[in-house]
Design a protein around this motif. Structure first.
Motif, PDB file in Angstrom:
ATOM      1  N   LEU A  94       0.821  -1.222   0.000  1.00 33.39           N
ATOM      2  CA  LEU A  94       0.000   0.000   0.000  1.00 33.39           C
ATOM      3  C   LEU A  94       0.855   1.273   0.000  1.00 33.39           C
ATOM      4  O   LEU A  94       0.632   2.169  -0.816  1.00 33.39           O
ATOM      5  CB  LEU A  94      -0.927  -0.023   1.222  1.00 33.39           C
ATOM      6  CG  LEU A  94      -1.829   1.187   1.435  1.00 33.39           C
ATOM      7  CD1 LEU A  94      -2.857   1.297   0.325  1.00 33.39           C
ATOM      8  CD2 LEU A  94      -2.522   1.106   2.788  1.00 33.39           C
ATOM      9  N   GLN A 127      -3.720  -2.737   4.645  1.00 31.45           N
ATOM     10  CA  GLN A 127      -3.745  -3.775   3.615  1.00 31.45           C
ATOM     11  C   GLN A 127      -3.072  -4.996   4.209  1.00 31.45           C
ATOM     12  O   GLN A 127      -2.013  -4.882   4.837  1.00 31.45           O
ATOM     13  CB  GLN A 127      -3.013  -3.268   2.364  1.00 31.45           C
ATOM     14  CG  GLN A 127      -3.081  -4.175   1.174  1.00 31.45           C
ATOM     15  CD  GLN A 127      -1.924  -5.153   1.128  1.00 31.45           C
ATOM     16  OE1 GLN A 127      -0.853  -4.868   1.631  1.00 31.45           O
ATOM     17  NE2 GLN A 127      -2.165  -6.308   0.533  1.00 31.45           N
ATOM     18  N   ASN A 133      -6.438 -10.974  -0.585  1.00 33.61           N
ATOM     19  CA  ASN A 133      -5.823  -9.669  -0.328  1.00 33.61           C
ATOM     20  C   ASN A 133      -6.896  -8.717   0.176  1.00 33.61           C
ATOM     21  O   ASN A 133      -7.881  -8.465  -0.520  1.00 33.61           O
ATOM     22  CB  ASN A 133      -5.210  -9.159  -1.631  1.00 33.61           C
ATOM     23  CG  ASN A 133      -4.831  -7.719  -1.525  1.00 33.61           C
ATOM     24  OD1 ASN A 133      -4.130  -7.318  -0.608  1.00 33.61           O
ATOM     25  ND2 ASN A 133      -5.338  -6.911  -2.447  1.00 33.61           N
ATOM     26  N   VAL A 135      -8.123  -4.969   1.764  1.00 31.25           N
ATOM     27  CA  VAL A 135      -7.916  -3.557   2.109  1.00 31.25           C
ATOM     28  C   VAL A 135      -8.978  -3.208   3.139  1.00 31.25           C
ATOM     29  O   VAL A 135     -10.165  -3.478   2.931  1.00 31.25           O
ATOM     30  CB  VAL A 135      -8.025  -2.648   0.865  1.00 31.25           C
ATOM     31  CG1 VAL A 135      -8.099  -1.177   1.267  1.00 31.25           C
ATOM     32  CG2 VAL A 135      -6.833  -2.864  -0.050  1.00 31.25           C
TER      33      VAL A 135
END
Lengths: 142, 110
Positions: A94, A127, A133, A135
């Protein structure tokens, strides 16, 4: 993360046209929590749109067979909303990927404002890998 | 969300209704580029009916501004609400565009 109430949990296909519907649902939760109007009308929708479009376009590469999971949670006091957006990609760094889009060399670029805006508009952006994955956007009232 | 294009004198006025985001930005871009290809030079985008704009929407405005200038034309903006003003200030795009408080003022400014 301390124990929180799950306010919304859904999975969407990797299609950018799904974004507005998800944003509307999360906006409604913001209003229920009496989060400030400008955060409900600008900060949360834009930051969430950025997180979702990153997940769909970059994380999942617009692959129709891949999905994006969205989970919105509220803390016990009811003054903090945490939204997790999880894709099936490999993740990204990030901080390293965030560019200051306001500098003279970047301001005329068509791309590169998404992560910057996300971090300007909500209280925290994190993140991490969590079976995909993720966020995480955190918004506080007040 | 939709885009309405109409001519006011020599100026092409575009109304953005709803959001300008990743899902519809190409539609706006194509509509403006079609007008540019027809020889139009002066463009005004009116945001009085717009909710929010994401980074890809902002990117399209930057891209259109560059393309219109390359053809000797100009793109101006009008009627940003407080939320949109904040967005333009955060990204410093308020320094890149000529922005008017009303459609009338914008039209007069060309």
């Amino acid at each position: 993360m301390p124990k929180m109430r799950v306010a919304l949990e859904l999975e969407i296909p990797s299609d950018v046209h799904e974004i507005e519907r998800v944003v509307e649902l999360v906006q409604a939760e913001c209003r229920r929590l009496k989060i400030e109007p400008e955060k409900c009308s600008l900060n949360v929708p834009v930051a969430l749109t950025e997180a979702l479009s990153n997940a769909i376009l970059r994380g999942n590469g617009e692959d129709a067979t891949k999905h994006v999971r969205v989970r919105a949670c509220v803390n016990k006091a009811g003054d903090t909303l945490v939204v997790d957006v999880t894709d099936e990609g490999d993740g990204f760094d990030l901080q390293a990927s965030t560019r200051n889009c306001t500098t003279p060399e970047n301001i005329l670029r068509e791309d590169g404002r998404g992560l910057y805006l996300m971090q300007c508009l909500v209280n925290h952006v994190e993140q991490f890998a969590d079976g995909g994955n993720t966020v995480r956007l955190t918004v506080h009232r007040g | 969300m939709s885009f309405t294009i109409r001519k006011q004198g020599e100026i092409v006025v575009v109304d953005v209704e709803g959001q300008l985001i990743v899902g519809n930005r190409q539609e706006l871009k194509q509509k403006v580029l079609d007008e540019l290809e027809k020889g139009e030079k002066r463009f005004l985008i009116d945001f009085s009916q717009t909710g929010y704009i994401d980074s890809s929407g902002l990117g399209v405005l930057v891209s259109l501004s560059k393309k219109i200038r390359e053809q000797g034309g100009e793109l101006r903006l009008a009627n940003l609400n407080d939320d949109l003003k904040t967005l333009f200030e955060l990204t410093k795009l308020d320094t890149l565009f000529q922005i008017s408080d009303s459609r009338e003022k914008a039209l007069e400014s060309f």
